[in-house]
Scaffold this motif. Structure first.
Motif, PDB file in Angstrom:
ATOM      1  N   ASP A 168       0.489  -1.066   0.206  1.00 27.96           N
ATOM      2  CA  ASP A 168      -0.001  -0.085   0.104  1.00 27.96           C
ATOM      3  C   ASP A 168       1.053   1.162   0.233  1.00 27.96           C
TER       4      ASP A 168
ATOM      5  N   LEU B 201      -7.769   8.261  -3.182  1.00 28.33           N
ATOM      6  CA  LEU B 201      -7.129   8.274  -1.547  1.00 28.33           C
ATOM      7  C   LEU B 201      -7.091   9.803  -0.551  1.00 28.33           C
TER       8      LEU B 201
ATOM      9  N   GLU C 258      -5.215   7.509  -8.684  1.00 29.22           N
ATOM     10  CA  GLU C 258      -5.032   7.465  -7.550  1.00 29.22           C
ATOM     11  C   GLU C 258      -4.989   8.291  -6.202  1.00 29.22           C
TER      12      GLU C 258
ATOM     13  N   ALA D  39      -0.414   4.754  -0.359  1.00 33.03           N
ATOM     14  CA  ALA D  39      -1.772   5.192   0.682  1.00 33.03           C
ATOM     15  C   ALA D  39      -0.410   5.401   1.590  1.00 33.03           C
TER      16      ALA D  39
ATOM     17  N   SER E 101     -10.725   9.214   0.067  1.00 37.31           N
ATOM     18  CA  SER E 101     -11.040   8.286   0.827  1.00 37.31           C
ATOM     19  C   SER E 101     -10.759   8.069   2.598  1.00 37.31           C
TER      20      SER E 101
ATOM     21  N   THR F 210       0.836   9.174   0.335  1.00 35.26           N
ATOM     22  CA  THR F 210      -0.280   9.690   0.431  1.00 35.26           C
ATOM     23  C   THR F 210      -0.440  10.359   2.356  1.00 35.26           C
TER      24      THR F 210
END
Length: 280
Positions: free
Chosen positions: A175, A202, A198, A178, A205, A181
């Motif tokens: 990941d 991210l 993407e 993620a 979410s 990020t």
């Protein structure tokens, strides 16, 4: 008479079974293309395009097979299998082992960088304005985050690998984007390389979308294309031919075009639309 009827019924049933078609679709846990759980489950771009194709082909059974993303090309290259996958990059090596559609299955913006809105303002970079990655990492000395073992196109890959004395943070985990990020939101890195959908998914979410923004890169091509790939055997050749024709149909629909935009931020949607229209 009854015997004749039963004989005909048996023949019909056996013919139906022999003519039954199944396409095995390889799917993997890679949001926002396939979203396997959470708030946006089954709203992934690629899995939704497969569903559009499924509606066009009611006489063919679509079977989804979940595999690790790193195994997709390996599975397709095994001629003892019968499988297809959406949104693959074509290159000469892959074409030796896999059948590809002539029609693209997905069209999107090429790699971009995500950054804090405050940094974009401090650098005086207007929304949707293209920026130079080389300028940001070499001249502005910004720290760049990238995922390990991922290609972003020849020019960007060469730039990252050959530019001396740049501040680079590489994450190798599954990941990784993620994780990067999260680091970007905490300002542990300045900019993050990835694809626009993407970045947006991210940030959304993780509830960071109010903090982060992104900009296209002038080192990237205008558009990034994906194609359907199928196993290079007799069945794969038949599947590719059918799917190529159905792509021509669904690409004319509003539903398909809406899916291309689904995981793009509002400010980048006009850019993708204009670039697609300019190629027609």
């Amino acid at each position: 008479m009854l015997r004749i009827f039963l004989t005909f019924l048996l023949f019909f049933c056996l013919s139906s079974i022999s003519n039954a078609r199944t396409i095995n679709w390889l799917a993997h846990d890679f949001a926002p293309y396939y979203i396997l759980n959470g708030q946006y489950q089954h709203q992934g771009r690629d899995e939704s395009i497969i569903s559009l194709l499924e509606k066009q082909l009611p006489n063919i059974t679509f079977n989804r097979m979940l595999i690790p993303s790193g195994k997709v090309i390996q599975e397709l290259s095994n001629t003892s299998n019968n499988a297809c996958a959406l949104s693959l990059y074509k290159n000469d090596y892959r074409k030796e082992h896999i059948y590809f559609t002539e029609e693209s299955s997905t069209t999107g913006l090429s790699p971009s960088i995500a950054m804090h809105k405050k940094l974009a303002k401090a650098l005086n970079i207007a929304e949707s304005k293209e920026v130079s990655l080389l300028n940001l990492i070499q001249d502005k000395k910004l720290t760049l985050g990238v995922s390990m073992s991922r290609s972003y196109g020849q020019e960007i890959d060469t730039l990252i690998n050959s530019t001396p004395n740049i501040d680079l943070v590489i994450r190798p985990t599954r990941d990784s984007l993620a994780s990067l990020t999260y680091m970007l939101n905490l300002k542990r890195i300045d900019i993050l390389l990835g694809y626009p959908s993407e970045h947006y998914y991210l940030a959304k979410s993780m509830h960071f979308e109010e903090n982060l923004t992104q900009r296209p890169l002038n080192e990237s091509p205008a558009l990034s294309y994906g194609f359907i790939g199928c196993t290079k055997n007799e069945q794969g050749a038949k599947d590719i031919a059918i799917l190529n024709e159905q792509l021509k149909v669904i690409k004319k629909t509003q539903a398909y075009n809406d899916l291309l935009m689904r995981w793009l931020p509002e400010d980048l949607r006009p850019l993708l639309k204009s670039r697609i229209n300019s190629t027609k």
